[in-house]
Motif scaffolding. Structure first.
Motif, PDB file in Angstrom:
ATOM      1  N   LYS A 164      -5.212   1.094 -20.411  1.00 33.24           N
ATOM      2  CA  LYS A 164      -4.008   1.898 -20.128  1.00 33.24           C
ATOM      3  C   LYS A 164      -4.153   2.630 -18.799  1.00 33.24           C
ATOM      4  O   LYS A 164      -3.218   2.687 -17.989  1.00 33.24           O
ATOM      5  N   GLU A 165      -5.346   3.163 -18.554  1.00 32.13           N
ATOM      6  CA  GLU A 165      -5.576   3.902 -17.311  1.00 32.13           C
ATOM      7  C   GLU A 165      -5.508   2.971 -16.103  1.00 32.13           C
ATOM      8  O   GLU A 165      -4.976   3.331 -15.057  1.00 32.13           O
ATOM      9  N   ILE A 166      -6.015   1.764 -16.252  1.00 33.26           N
ATOM     10  CA  ILE A 166      -5.948   0.772 -15.158  1.00 33.26           C
ATOM     11  C   ILE A 166      -4.482   0.441 -14.847  1.00 33.26           C
ATOM     12  O   ILE A 166      -4.085   0.323 -13.682  1.00 33.26           O
ATOM     13  N   THR A 167      -3.670   0.309 -15.890  1.00 39.13           N
ATOM     14  CA  THR A 167      -2.238   0.020 -15.705  1.00 39.13           C
ATOM     15  C   THR A 167      -1.551   1.143 -14.916  1.00 39.13           C
ATOM     16  O   THR A 167      -0.735   0.888 -14.025  1.00 39.13           O
ATOM     17  N   LEU A 168      -1.912   2.382 -15.242  1.00 40.76           N
ATOM     18  CA  LEU A 168      -1.323   3.528 -14.529  1.00 40.76           C
ATOM     19  C   LEU A 168      -1.725   3.517 -13.053  1.00 40.76           C
ATOM     20  O   LEU A 168      -0.912   3.777 -12.171  1.00 40.76           O
ATOM     21  N   VAL A 169      -3.008   3.194 -12.788  1.00 41.88           N
ATOM     22  CA  VAL A 169      -3.481   3.137 -11.405  1.00 41.88           C
ATOM     23  C   VAL A 169      -2.761   2.031 -10.645  1.00 41.88           C
ATOM     24  O   VAL A 169      -2.368   2.202  -9.493  1.00 41.88           O
ATOM     25  N   LEU A 170      -2.556   0.901 -11.299  1.00 45.48           N
ATOM     26  CA  LEU A 170      -1.833  -0.211 -10.660  1.00 45.48           C
ATOM     27  C   LEU A 170      -0.415   0.197 -10.287  1.00 45.48           C
ATOM     28  O   LEU A 170       0.100  -0.171  -9.221  1.00 45.48           O
ATOM     29  N   GLY A 171       0.211   0.971 -11.168  1.00 43.45           N
ATOM     30  CA  GLY A 171       1.559   1.459 -10.879  1.00 43.45           C
ATOM     31  C   GLY A 171       1.579   2.360  -9.661  1.00 43.45           C
ATOM     32  O   GLY A 171       2.461   2.240  -8.791  1.00 43.45           O
ATOM     33  N   GLU A 172       0.602   3.266  -9.584  1.00 43.55           N
ATOM     34  CA  GLU A 172       0.512   4.160  -8.422  1.00 43.55           C
ATOM     35  C   GLU A 172       0.265   3.358  -7.146  1.00 43.55           C
ATOM     36  O   GLU A 172       0.845   3.650  -6.093  1.00 43.55           O
ATOM     37  N   GLN A 173      -0.611   2.335  -7.247  1.00 45.04           N
ATOM     38  CA  GLN A 173      -0.911   1.499  -6.079  1.00 45.04           C
ATOM     39  C   GLN A 173       0.339   0.772  -5.582  1.00 45.04           C
ATOM     40  O   GLN A 173       0.573   0.665  -4.374  1.00 45.04           O
ATOM     41  N   LYS A 174       1.152   0.280  -6.516  1.00 47.80           N
ATOM     42  CA  LYS A 174       2.353  -0.473  -6.148  1.00 47.80           C
ATOM     43  C   LYS A 174       3.330   0.417  -5.369  1.00 47.80           C
ATOM     44  O   LYS A 174       3.880  -0.002  -4.351  1.00 47.80           O
ATOM     45  N   VAL A 175       3.509   1.629  -5.861  1.00 45.01           N
ATOM     46  CA  VAL A 175       4.419   2.564  -5.186  1.00 45.01           C
ATOM     47  C   VAL A 175       3.890   2.907  -3.795  1.00 45.01           C
ATOM     48  O   VAL A 175       4.635   2.913  -2.805  1.00 45.01           O
ATOM     49  N   LEU A 176       2.594   3.183  -3.722  1.00 44.44           N
ATOM     50  CA  LEU A 176       1.985   3.557  -2.448  1.00 44.44           C
ATOM     51  C   LEU A 176       1.988   2.394  -1.455  1.00 44.44           C
ATOM     52  O   LEU A 176       2.221   2.575  -0.256  1.00 44.44           O
ATOM     53  N   GLU A 177       1.760   1.196  -1.969  1.00 41.33           N
ATOM     54  CA  GLU A 177       1.754   0.014  -1.101  1.00 41.33           C
ATOM     55  C   GLU A 177       3.139  -0.205  -0.480  1.00 41.33           C
ATOM     56  O   GLU A 177       3.261  -0.510   0.708  1.00 41.33           O
ATOM     57  N   ALA A 178       4.179  -0.025  -1.290  1.00 42.42           N
ATOM     58  CA  ALA A 178       5.546  -0.181  -0.782  1.00 42.42           C
ATOM     59  C   ALA A 178       5.844   0.852   0.296  1.00 42.42           C
ATOM     60  O   ALA A 178       6.490   0.557   1.314  1.00 42.42           O
ATOM     61  N   LYS A 179       5.329   2.044   0.099  1.00 40.54           N
ATOM     62  CA  LYS A 179       5.528   3.124   1.072  1.00 40.54           C
ATOM     63  C   LYS A 179       4.853   2.801   2.399  1.00 40.54           C
ATOM     64  O   LYS A 179       5.426   2.952   3.477  1.00 40.54           O
ATOM     65  N   LEU A 180       3.610   2.336   2.310  1.00 40.26           N
ATOM     66  CA  LEU A 180       2.837   2.052   3.524  1.00 40.26           C
ATOM     67  C   LEU A 180       3.295   0.765   4.214  1.00 40.26           C
ATOM     68  O   LEU A 180       3.018   0.570   5.397  1.00 40.26           O
ATOM     69  N   ASN A 181       4.008  -0.094   3.483  1.00 41.07           N
ATOM     70  CA  ASN A 181       4.550  -1.309   4.093  1.00 41.07           C
ATOM     71  C   ASN A 181       5.962  -1.101   4.632  1.00 41.07           C
ATOM     72  O   ASN A 181       6.569  -2.029   5.161  1.00 41.07           O
ATOM     73  N   ASN A 182       6.458   0.127   4.453  1.00 40.69           N
ATOM     74  CA  ASN A 182       7.812   0.451   4.934  1.00 40.69           C
ATOM     75  C   ASN A 182       7.731   0.935   6.383  1.00 40.69           C
ATOM     76  O   ASN A 182       7.189   2.009   6.646  1.00 40.69           O
ATOM     77  N   PRO A 183       8.271   0.174   7.334  1.00 40.58           N
ATOM     78  CA  PRO A 183       8.205   0.586   8.747  1.00 40.58           C
ATOM     79  C   PRO A 183       8.884   1.928   8.993  1.00 40.58           C
ATOM     80  O   PRO A 183       8.483   2.678   9.877  1.00 40.58           O
TER      81      PRO A 183
END
Length: 875
Positions: A818-837
């Motif tokens: 469950k904790e890994i799933t939560l971390v993956l969710g945070e990573q996805k949001v952060l990745e989208a942010k950092l890939n946003n020009p």
């Protein structure tokens, strides 16, 4: 301090204290920067509802905040005479007595209204006091007091002499129950299930007929034309021909006009200029006669022939039956449409042509539009700029006459001998043209909004050039609901530009409506209304105030959830209990130098400084909900839950007096300063606590707003965050593994970073106390991870709790997944942010770098969790 906070024992006492000491009142003082607000005047007939409560709370927060910032503050209160509503209330009383206003006569009736106002008119202002409103009651105004009446007369005469006020026949919204006109924006459009009647009108000297569709067959008796679109190919051959109006046998023309919607009904529209505003305009363009078929009771008149005397809806039924008999009714379709109703009594409005007084709006609207376009005035949030402009750019002339007795009587007289029309600031005694003394004043009164449109400057003494007008006008900000932008805000703006030549306020802060939990407007008919006074009596004014301004953003509607009151009351109790704890530990406190600051001290002082800064920024941006959220988070989560707990060992250690004194000093500083930050939101609770603290001053409301301390230790915040995260992680493991609170556990921590190990080493005592540890061991490396241990992974730190015999292996595996799933969710949001020009290109470099660092930390945390999961799955 009492063990429990009792708002009923506190609120009345402190409000009386504030008012008696004159803390709400300010004299003109040129040495201070002014801050002024005029209260949107509630109706003198009104009682406090949640909309008033929200509006008053916002204004009070801003006023108390600016007063503490050292501004010369004026929050000017008052009430509106509410022409239609007040007259209706008094008339209802008179009817119960077996008489009428007509039998009493105008003068006697107005005496009764003034008596009613004297007896009941102060109800809502007393209720605003219950809310904690720090208005300058010494300056309270009424839209029909002597000063406001003088301003109204001045404004009317000025506009009349400029040719901006005129009298003429025009179609107006008539309320058959209130017996007066009402403005377009006072008409409430209610969705209704109705019918669309298709009627066959015969073409003269032809076998052809023209089918029209209408929702109001009763008005056909007043038809003077049928219109089709000039480009509608179906009817080109009929334009210019004549129809025979069924039931009436009147000849009417077929005209072409672009007003017609070819897609609606049959594309042929009956034109009744005397009973429809759009038809009225078409009639003017084509010089059509205006035939009114109803009287002011909305009953059919002599023009209606055999239907005379019938109510309009009774007439509809009779006419439909006769149309059936005559073979004119082709069909009836179900048709949902909006029906205009009077905003006061919900009676269906009847458009009627009548002689009324109007204000020419085009010349007045132009400067009121310019002030938005050039930035001199703006709405918060700014999306309301467009809404305001859309209405102003399409504004129609304003009908300002009302067929009432209660209100500002129109200052126009007519000479009964020569017919001269006289408009004057002072009542004339004779006709300037023929000298006759036979003068008769116009019986109508002005629309209530005419006087309230002058409110920001008439209340400060205009047309006189008073010191108050000089210092407090323009006002600083207007706070109001989105539902009266057109009723009131727009009128204040164009009136101010006309008479003051500058905006009445540079900012208009718009708040939404308070809806019920299902998102519906509160109303008597739905039975979903909430009485704010009942809420105050049950929960306290501070609870209601804080609940109304938090959890929402400017301009948006707020859903009223009763459970939020419970949560806010819990917050009040949390503040009370924390304050009692601090006070109980200040018995031997004396001001003096502090000893060495602990990590917790440095952290709370830094967070306190940040809270002052961010709260101030939010208030300056009119984001009161955000300011409330910041204070809630700091008080509950940081000061109460963490710092107080971390200070206890030093407070209870009587052997180290300097350490105890240091903890006392910081607790007092942060508590007292936080109470000042919270005071505008919760004035009663904060006053009661502050009066018990060892501080100087008469009232918290007269203290200065906290300045941001120079103290700033970001490293302490980082270190303390690590320590708190570690303690929270251990607590979470204990809770999920159902380890009893009294059972001490071993705590193993793996931290390869020397700084992190140092922080955790220094914080061992706090970890043992707050996480229920039996022991804490720190490791730089581990040759082998504990097998039967629950674990948590922070950024750079792994925590293990050996729970041999206590741990359910499958449960721990599920928890890690469950904790890994939560971390993956945070990573996805952060990745989208950092890939946003847009973010990477526009955000400050430091912010982007911090987010990249966070991404690295999440990646490391995920790897550690996955490694631990793999170990457990193989064991």
């Amino acid at each position: 301090m009492a063990k429990a906070y009792d708002s009923s024992q506190v609120e009345g006492k402190w409000y009386q204290f504030w008012e008696e000491n004159g803390f709400f009142h300010s004299e003109v003082d040129d040495t201070k920067k002014p801050f002024s607000i005029v209260m949107p005047p509630p109706n003198v007939t009104g009682a406090l509802h949640l909309g008033h409560a929200m509006d008053g709370t916002i204004q009070d927060i801003l006023t108390r905040y600016k007063r503490m910032r050292g501004f010369n503050t004026l929050w000017l209160p008052g009430t509106d005479h509410a022409g239609i509503a007040t007259q209706a209330k008094v008339e209802a009383q008179i009817v119960k007595e077996g008489t009428s206003r007509q039998e009493l006569g105008r003068d006697k009736f107005l005496e009764r209204v003034w008596d009613w106002k004297q007896q009941y008119g102060g109800r809502i202002t007393q209720q605003l006091r219950r809310l904690g409103a720090s208005c300058d009651w010494d300056r309270e105004r009424f839209t029909m007091d002597e000063g406001c009446s003088k301003a109204v007369r001045e404004a009317f005469v000025s506009l009349y002499r400029k040719g901006l006020i005129y009298r003429g026949n025009y179609i107006v919204n008539w309320c058959p129950k209130c017996h007066t006109t009402i403005s377009d924006i006072e008409v409430e459009h209610v969705d209704s299930e109705g019918h669309l009647y298709h009627l066959s009108y015969p073409v003269k000297d032809s076998l052809e007929t023209l089918v029209v569709a209408t929702t109001r067959p009763e008005t056909m008796l007043g038809d003077t034309a049928v219109a089709v679109h000039p480009e509608d190919e179906r009817y080109q051959h009929l334009i210019g021909k004549t129809l025979i109006l069924p039931l009436v046998d009147r000849e009417i023309p077929i005209i072409a006009d672009e007003y017609v919607d070819r897609e609606f009904g049959t594309g042929a529209v009956k034109i009744t200029p005397a009973h429809d505003p759009n038809d009225f305009e078409v009639g003017l363009r084509h010089q059509l006669p205006q035939i009114a078929v109803m009287d002011k009771e909305a009953r059919m008149n002599e023009q209606a022939g055999k239907y005379q005397g019938l109510d309009r809806f009774e007439a509809r039924k009779a006419i439909v039956e006769d149309l059936k008999t005559a073979g004119v009714l082709v069909k009836i379709d179900n048709h949902a449409h909006a029906v205009g109703e009077c905003y006061r009594c919900s009676t269906v409005i009847e458009p009627m042509v009548s002689k009324q007084w109007f204000v020419k709006m085009e010349p007045l609207a132009k400067p009121a539009i310019e002030v938005i376009n050039d930035g001199r005035l703006g709405f918060v949030p700014d999306r309301f700029d467009k809404i305001y402009l859309g209405w102003m750019e399409n504004i129609r002339d304003w009908c300002i006459s009302r067929q009432l007795w209660w209100g500002h009587r129109i200052p126009v007289w007519y000479c009964e001998d020569c017919g001269q029309e006289i408009c004057a600031q002072e009542d004339p005694t004779n006709c300037p043209s023929c000298g006759s003394e036979h003068l008769k004043q116009d019986p109508d009164v002005l629309d209530t909004w005419f006087s309230s449109g002058l409110w920001p400057f008439s209340t400060m003494g205009w047309p006189e050039k008073t010191p108050e007008l000089q210092q407090f006008y323009p006002t600083t900000v207007l706070v109001t609901g989105r539902d009266i932008i057109f009723f009131w805000v727009a009128r204040m703006i164009f009136m101010a530009m006309e008479f003051m030549k500058e905006v009445p306020f540079p900012k208009v802060m718009i708040h939404g409506l308070v809806l019920d939990a299902k998102g519906r407007k509160m109303s008597k008919s739905l039975g979903n209304g909430v009485d704010p006074i009942e809420v105050i009596e049950q929960y306290g004014a501070d609870t209601l105030r804080f609940m109304l301004i938090t959890g929402n953003t400017p301009g948006n509607d707020l859903r009223f959830h009763p459970e939020r009151l419970e949560a806010t009351r819990n917050f009040c109790n949390k503040i009370w209990n924390a304050s009692r704890f601090v006070l109980m530990n200040l018995e031997d406190y004396e001001a003096g130098p502090r000893g060495e600051l602990t990590l917790a001290d440095r952290w709370i002082l830094t967070r306190y400084a940040s809270t002052i800064e961010k709260t101030t920024e939010a208030l300056e941006a009119f984001d009161l909900g955000e300011a409330g959220r910041i204070l809630y988070e700091f008080i509950w989560n940081e000061f109460c839950d963490w710092y107080i707990e971390l200070s206890k060992p030093r407070l209870y250690n009587k052997e180290d007096a300097l350490a105890r004194h240091t903890a006392q000093s910081i607790l007092l500083e942060v508590l007292e300063g936080t109470l000042r930050l919270l005071h505008p939101f919760m004035p009663f609770l904060t006053e009661e606590i502050w009066q018990n603290l060892p501080v100087q001053g008469k009232s918290i409301m007269m203290q200065s707003w906290p300045e941001v301390p120079a103290y700033h230790d970001e490293e302490a915040v980082k270190s303390m965050t690590l320590l708190m995260e570690a303690i929270k992680a251990i607590r979470n493991i204990r809770a999920e593994m159902k380890v009893s609170p009294g059972q001490k556990v071993e705590i193993l921590m793996l931290a390869s970073d020397a700084n992190q190990r140092r922080v955790l080493e220094n914080g061992k005592a706090d970890i043992l106390k707050l996480a229920g540890g039996a022991s804490v061991e720190l490791f730089e490396t581990m040759a082998e991870k504990p097998s039967q241990a629950a674990s948590a992974v922070l950024e750079g730190v792994e925590i293990y709790l050996p729970l041999k015999g206590l741990m359910d292996l499958d449960k721990e595996i599920a928890r890690l997944e469950k904790e890994i799933t939560l971390v993956l969710g945070e990573q996805k949001v952060l990745e989208a942010k950092l890939n946003n020009p847009g973010f990477v290109g526009k955000a400050p470099a430091a912010v982007v770098a911090k987010e990249r660092e966070r991404a690295e930390g999440l990646a490391a945390r995920k790897a550690a969790l996955e490694e631990r999961l793999k170990e457990l799955q193989q064991s």
